[in-house]
Write a protein that holds these residues in place. Structure first.
Motif, PDB file in Angstrom:
ATOM      1  N   ILE A   1       0.833  -1.207   0.000  1.00 13.73           N
ATOM      2  CA  ILE A   1       0.000   0.000   0.000  1.00 13.73           C
ATOM      3  C   ILE A   1       0.865   1.254   0.000  1.00 13.73           C
ATOM      4  CG2 ILE A   1      -1.922  -1.162   1.142  1.00 13.73           C
ATOM      5  CD1 ILE A   1      -1.010   0.115   3.769  1.00 13.73           C
ATOM      6  N   LEU A   2       2.178   1.059   0.033  1.00 14.56           N
ATOM      7  CA  LEU A   2       3.096   2.188   0.047  1.00 14.56           C
ATOM      8  C   LEU A   2       3.974   2.112  -1.193  1.00 14.56           C
ATOM      9  CD1 LEU A   2       4.206   4.634   1.604  1.00 14.56           C
ATOM     10  CD2 LEU A   2       5.788   3.073   2.739  1.00 14.56           C
ATOM     11  N   ASP A   3       4.007   3.186  -1.944  1.00  7.38           N
ATOM     12  CA  ASP A   3       4.833   3.247  -3.136  1.00  7.38           C
ATOM     13  C   ASP A   3       6.311   3.249  -2.737  1.00  7.38           C
ATOM     14  OD1 ASP A   3       4.905   4.005  -6.194  1.00  7.38           O
ATOM     15  OD2 ASP A   3       6.327   5.327  -5.177  1.00  7.38           O
ATOM     16  N   ILE A   4       7.125   2.519  -3.504  1.00  2.00           N
ATOM     17  CA  ILE A   4       8.535   2.390  -3.168  1.00  2.00           C
ATOM     18  C   ILE A   4       9.254   3.736  -3.192  1.00  2.00           C
ATOM     19  CG2 ILE A   4       9.219   1.866  -5.562  1.00  2.00           C
ATOM     20  CD1 ILE A   4      11.278  -0.083  -4.358  1.00  2.00           C
ATOM     21  N   ASP A   5       8.891   4.615  -4.126  1.00  2.99           N
ATOM     22  CA  ASP A   5       9.531   5.929  -4.198  1.00  2.99           C
ATOM     23  C   ASP A   5       9.164   6.790  -2.998  1.00  2.99           C
ATOM     24  OD1 ASP A   5      10.818   5.362  -6.596  1.00  2.99           O
ATOM     25  OD2 ASP A   5       9.122   6.053  -7.809  1.00  2.99           O
ATOM     26  N   VAL A   6       7.919   6.663  -2.542  1.00  2.29           N
ATOM     27  CA  VAL A   6       7.497   7.396  -1.347  1.00  2.29           C
ATOM     28  C   VAL A   6       8.283   6.905  -0.135  1.00  2.29           C
ATOM     29  CG1 VAL A   6       5.572   7.853   0.216  1.00  2.29           C
ATOM     30  CG2 VAL A   6       5.195   7.876  -2.263  1.00  2.29           C
ATOM     31  N   ALA A   7       8.414   5.581  -0.010  1.00  7.31           N
ATOM     32  CA  ALA A   7       9.165   5.009   1.105  1.00  7.31           C
ATOM     33  C   ALA A   7      10.602   5.511   1.121  1.00  7.31           C
ATOM     34  CB  ALA A   7       9.136   3.487   1.033  1.00  7.31           C
ATOM     35  N   ASN A   8      11.244   5.504  -0.031  1.00  2.00           N
ATOM     36  CA  ASN A   8      12.638   5.936  -0.092  1.00  2.00           C
ATOM     37  C   ASN A   8      12.793   7.440   0.138  1.00  2.00           C
ATOM     38  OD1 ASN A   8      13.630   3.374  -0.516  1.00  2.00           O
ATOM     39  ND2 ASN A   8      13.474   3.510  -2.741  1.00  2.00           N
ATOM     40  N   THR A   9      11.772   8.194  -0.268  1.00  2.00           N
ATOM     41  CA  THR A   9      11.793   9.635   0.025  1.00  2.00           C
ATOM     42  C   THR A   9      11.736   9.880   1.526  1.00  2.00           C
ATOM     43  OG1 THR A   9      10.754  10.225  -2.087  1.00  2.00           O
ATOM     44  CG2 THR A   9      10.558  11.816  -0.277  1.00  2.00           C
ATOM     45  N   ILE A  10      10.877   9.133   2.212  1.00  3.99           N
ATOM     46  CA  ILE A  10      10.783   9.258   3.674  1.00  3.99           C
ATOM     47  C   ILE A  10      12.111   8.884   4.324  1.00  3.99           C
ATOM     48  CG2 ILE A  10       9.677   8.312   5.738  1.00  3.99           C
ATOM     49  CD1 ILE A  10       7.145   7.918   3.998  1.00  3.99           C
ATOM     50  N   ILE A  11      12.703   7.773   3.847  1.00  2.80           N
ATOM     51  CA  ILE A  11      13.976   7.324   4.414  1.00  2.80           C
ATOM     52  C   ILE A  11      15.070   8.363   4.192  1.00  2.80           C
ATOM     53  CG2 ILE A  11      15.819   5.612   4.183  1.00  2.80           C
ATOM     54  CD1 ILE A  11      13.579   3.570   3.457  1.00  2.80           C
ATOM     55  N   ASN A  12      15.194   8.839   2.952  1.00  4.95           N
ATOM     56  CA  ASN A  12      16.312   9.721   2.608  1.00  4.95           C
ATOM     57  C   ASN A  12      16.132  11.147   3.120  1.00  4.95           C
ATOM     58  OD1 ASN A  12      17.586   7.626   1.209  1.00  4.95           O
ATOM     59  ND2 ASN A  12      16.480   8.087  -0.684  1.00  4.95           N
ATOM     60  N   THR A  13      14.871  11.584   3.240  1.00  2.00           N
ATOM     61  CA  THR A  13      14.617  12.977   3.631  1.00  2.00           C
ATOM     62  C   THR A  13      14.573  13.159   5.142  1.00  2.00           C
ATOM     63  OG1 THR A  13      13.342  13.283   1.594  1.00  2.00           O
ATOM     64  CG2 THR A  13      13.054  14.938   3.327  1.00  2.00           C
ATOM     65  N   TRP A  14      14.054  12.153   5.862  1.00  2.00           N
ATOM     66  CA  TRP A  14      13.878  12.320   7.305  1.00  2.00           C
ATOM     67  C   TRP A  14      14.624  11.298   8.153  1.00  2.00           C
ATOM     68  CZ3 TRP A  14       9.466  13.002   4.079  1.00  2.00           C
ATOM     69  CH2 TRP A  14       9.038  14.331   3.999  1.00  2.00           C
ATOM     70  N   ILE A  15      14.533  10.023   7.809  1.00  2.00           N
ATOM     71  CA  ILE A  15      15.083   9.012   8.706  1.00  2.00           C
ATOM     72  C   ILE A  15      16.606   8.988   8.668  1.00  2.00           C
ATOM     73  CG2 ILE A  15      15.137   6.555   9.270  1.00  2.00           C
ATOM     74  CD1 ILE A  15      12.309   6.319   8.192  1.00  2.00           C
ATOM     75  N   SER A  16      17.186   8.973   7.475  1.00  2.00           N
ATOM     76  CA  SER A  16      18.653   8.955   7.382  1.00  2.00           C
ATOM     77  C   SER A  16      19.297  10.200   7.998  1.00  2.00           C
ATOM     78  CB  SER A  16      19.094   8.798   5.922  1.00  2.00           C
ATOM     79  OG  SER A  16      18.779   7.502   5.452  1.00  2.00           O
ATOM     80  N   PRO A  17      18.754  11.401   7.727  1.00  2.00           N
ATOM     81  CA  PRO A  17      19.326  12.573   8.404  1.00  2.00           C
ATOM     82  C   PRO A  17      19.205  12.495   9.924  1.00  2.00           C
ATOM     83  CG  PRO A  17      18.080  13.260   6.477  1.00  2.00           C
ATOM     84  CD  PRO A  17      17.815  11.798   6.660  1.00  2.00           C
ATOM     85  N   ALA A  18      18.098  11.940  10.410  1.00  2.00           N
ATOM     86  CA  ALA A  18      17.938  11.798  11.860  1.00  2.00           C
ATOM     87  C   ALA A  18      18.988  10.844  12.418  1.00  2.00           C
ATOM     88  CB  ALA A  18      16.536  11.288  12.188  1.00  2.00           C
ATOM     89  N   TRP A  19      19.272   9.758  11.685  1.00  2.00           N
ATOM     90  CA  TRP A  19      20.320   8.835  12.118  1.00  2.00           C
ATOM     91  C   TRP A  19      21.681   9.541  12.132  1.00  2.00           C
ATOM     92  CZ3 TRP A  19      24.985   6.914  10.825  1.00  2.00           C
ATOM     93  CH2 TRP A  19      25.410   5.723  11.430  1.00  2.00           C
ATOM     94  N   ASN A  20      21.959  10.316  11.081  1.00  2.00           N
ATOM     95  CA  ASN A  20      23.242  11.029  11.010  1.00  2.00           C
ATOM     96  C   ASN A  20      23.388  12.044  12.134  1.00  2.00           C
ATOM     97  OD1 ASN A  20      24.100   9.655   8.693  1.00  2.00           O
ATOM     98  ND2 ASN A  20      23.096  11.109   7.318  1.00  2.00           N
ATOM     99  N   ASP A  21      22.302  12.750  12.450  1.00  2.00           N
ATOM    100  CA  ASP A  21      22.339  13.718  13.555  1.00  2.00           C
ATOM    101  C   ASP A  21      22.634  13.010  14.876  1.00  2.00           C
ATOM    102  OD1 ASP A  21      21.777  15.762  11.805  1.00  2.00           O
ATOM    103  OD2 ASP A  21      19.639  15.893  12.321  1.00  2.00           O
ATOM    104  N   ALA A  22      21.975  11.879  15.074  1.00  2.00           N
ATOM    105  CA  ALA A  22      22.197  11.123  16.308  1.00  2.00           C
ATOM    106  C   ALA A  22      23.624  10.591  16.377  1.00  2.00           C
ATOM    107  CB  ALA A  22      21.197   9.967  16.405  1.00  2.00           C
TER     108      ALA A  22
END
Length: 266
Positions: free
Chosen positions: A203-224
């Motif tokens: 139910i989730l488009d792969i491009d949407v998932a990767n946008t969420i990962i690259n835009t918010w989750i990965s930067p949050a990991w890098n900040d931490a």
């Protein structure tokens, strides 16, 4: 509610038929290595299925393994996947990881890390937890698992709302073997040999998932990660541990999005 039981003793065609005739609908059996006396085998799975019993899979390598954290979860999850494949368990069904001991809040984080690592290994299967009231409820609140098999043991009279499986009596002799009695709400994630699980479309488009990962989750990991390096220079162990937990959560969250869109874990 569906009537069921769990046991360490392998079932024969005779005992499986006896339990089914007594209106038992499912049996919970162990995923374990070859040579283990309590192991569910591929042959036994066929016997149970032919008798009409649904099989609910549980993995328990040690009663307190889940207290050992992520590394142990990775090892145990890999073995659980191997054994599930060996006995012919269909993908899309549930593997319950056992927390077969009393716990306290001091154990929560280690158990969460264990379960998340276990889950990453059993790709194709859904994670469940077996344990007492406190840990089942806590892991559900934390969003780690949706499938819950609660035992009354160590639960001090408390019961979670709508458990998938509830173990309400231990150490009963029936049909010549020792069992524990369980009941299910009908959504235990059980299986029979040869059944096919209709996989839900993503139910989730792969491009949407990767946008969420690259835009918010990965930067949050890098900040931490940067913050962790800074506090380690200052010798702040407590802050470093919390930031490591934050990084682990980011990694888990990204992998859940990858899982939902058919991508490999990283």
């Amino acid at each position: 509610m569906s009537k069921g039981f769990d046991c360490a003793t392998p079932l024969t065609a005779k005992t499986a038929a006896l339990f089914f005739d007594q209106r038992y609908k499912f049996v919970c059996r162990y995923l374990a290595p070859s040579g283990s006396w309590k192991r569910l085998t591929a042959n036994e799975a066929v016997i149970c299925s032919n008798a009409g019993l649904w099989i609910v899979s549980v993995f328990e390598r040690g009663a307190t393994n889940a207290l050992a954290g992520a590394a142990q979860g990775k090892d145990d999850g890999a073995l659980a996947l191997k054994y599930a494949k060996e006995v012919g368990q269909p993908e899309g069904t549930v593997i319950y990881a056992a927390v077969d001991t009393d716990v306290s809040s001091s154990h929560y984080n280690a158990i969460e890390e264990y379960l998340r690592s276990f889950d990453e290994q059993i790709q194709g299967y859904e994670l469940g937890i077996y344990g007492e009231y406190e840990i089942c409820e806590e892991m559900r609140i934390r969003g780690v698992v949706n499938k819950l098999w609660q035992t009354y043991a160590w639960s001090r009279g408390a019961k979670i709302s709508d458990p998938n499986v509830y173990q309400y009596e231990n150490d009963v002799i029936e049909n010549g073997i020792g069992i524990d009695r369980d009941e299910s709400n009908g959504d235990a994630g059980g299986w029979k040999v040869g059944m096919v699980i209709q996989q839900k479309s993503a139910i989730l488009d792969i491009d949407v998932a990767n946008t969420i990962i690259n835009t918010w989750i990965s930067p949050a990991w890098n900040d931490a990660d940067r913050a962790q390096q800074a506090v380690e220079v200052d010798g702040d162990v407590e802050a470093s541990v919390k930031l490591e937990e934050q990084k682990s959560y980011c990694n888990w969250l990204a992998n859940q999005l990858r899982k939902a869109t058919g991508q490999p874990f990283q």
